[in-house]
Design an enzyme around this catalytic site. Sequence first.
Site, short mmCIF file in Angstrom:
data_model
loop_
_atom_site.label_atom_id
_atom_site.label_comp_id
_atom_site.label_asym_id
_atom_site.label_seq_id
_atom_site.Cartn_x
_atom_site.Cartn_y
_atom_site.Cartn_z
N ASP A 117 0.79 -1.25 0.00
CA ASP A 117 0.00 0.00 0.00
C ASP A 117 0.82 1.30 0.00
O ASP A 117 0.46 2.26 0.69
CB ASP A 117 -0.96 0.01 1.20
CG ASP A 117 -1.94 -1.16 1.18
OD1 ASP A 117 -1.92 -1.93 0.20
OD2 ASP A 117 -2.72 -1.29 2.15
N LYS A 139 -6.76 -4.73 -3.03
CA LYS A 139 -7.37 -5.43 -1.90
C LYS A 139 -8.37 -4.53 -1.19
O LYS A 139 -8.08 -3.36 -0.93
CB LYS A 139 -6.29 -5.89 -0.92
CG LYS A 139 -5.47 -4.76 -0.30
CD LYS A 139 -4.32 -5.35 0.50
CE LYS A 139 -3.53 -4.35 1.30
NZ LYS A 139 -4.27 -3.56 2.26
N CYS A 179 -2.06 -2.43 7.78
CA CYS A 179 -2.06 -3.37 6.64
C CYS A 179 -0.85 -4.29 6.61
O CYS A 179 -0.95 -5.43 6.16
CB CYS A 179 -2.23 -2.60 5.34
SG CYS A 179 -3.88 -1.89 5.22
N1 TIU Z 1 -2.66 0.42 4.29
C1 TIU Z 1 -3.08 0.67 5.53
O1 TIU Z 1 -2.36 0.48 6.49
N2 TIU Z 1 -4.36 1.21 5.66
C2 TIU Z 1 -4.74 2.03 6.69
O2 TIU Z 1 -5.90 2.45 6.74
N3 TIU Z 1 -3.79 2.37 7.61
C3 TIU Z 1 -3.91 3.24 8.66
O3 TIU Z 1 -3.00 3.30 9.46
N4 TIU Z 1 -4.98 4.00 8.75
#
Ligand code: TIU
Length: 222
Positions: A25, A130, A163
């Site tokens: 991500d 995802k 994530c």
């Molecule tokens: N990719 C991921 O970690 N999504 C989140 O929403 N992370 C947060 O820390 N908010």
Amino acid sequence: MAVVAAARPFAFSFDVGSTALIVIDMQRDFIEPGGFGAALGNDVAPLARIVPTVARLIAAGRAAHIPVIHTRECHKPDLSDCPPAKRGRGAPSLRIGDEGPMGRILIAGEPGADIVPELSPLPGERVIDKPGKGAFCQTELGAYLQELGIRSLIFAGVTTEVCVQTTMREANDRGFECLLATDATESYFPEFKTATIDMIRAQGAIVGWTATTADIGVALRG
Ligand code: TIU
């Protein structure tokens, strides 16, 4: 066998031929101002600072000819894969699907959902979209890793405790040996990053191992 001797809690051994790098991500929506991370009230600057380190890890993975897999947390434009419980959570200034400065927040195909340009996937590298925090949930990742014969996974990306940790736990439960690059992951909350790294490698690597990008690079170069 390659070995990251300085990994914690002890040396991490892996076969380069059955190892993949998963970059979680590294999207504009989490790393740049005006995206989802900022809409949740976070300072995104610490996440932007790891981009060069993640780039070095990706370069080491490519040089070692291991699969480099990128994930993106995003949803279909009609939000049919976004549970109302996820969209309604918290009190963000912009919710998933709302129009923001980088297009609709966390929607596939919008500029904000793209991986930051410095880390753009090369043609042939798999990009897994995802809908959840974990990359195995409702995706083809598990089948793809099985098809490649992968047994060990090196992890980078954001955020450490959301994530990245969720995906490492999913992978650990599926029998993969998991290694987290400590300087190629970041959180909006420094104390959460530290706690996550500690809990991953506690109890004899209960979830996995941790090591620096430099030490992983040395092992990948053989
Ligand atoms: N990719 C991921 O970690 N999504 C989140 O929403 N992370 C947060 O820390 N908010």
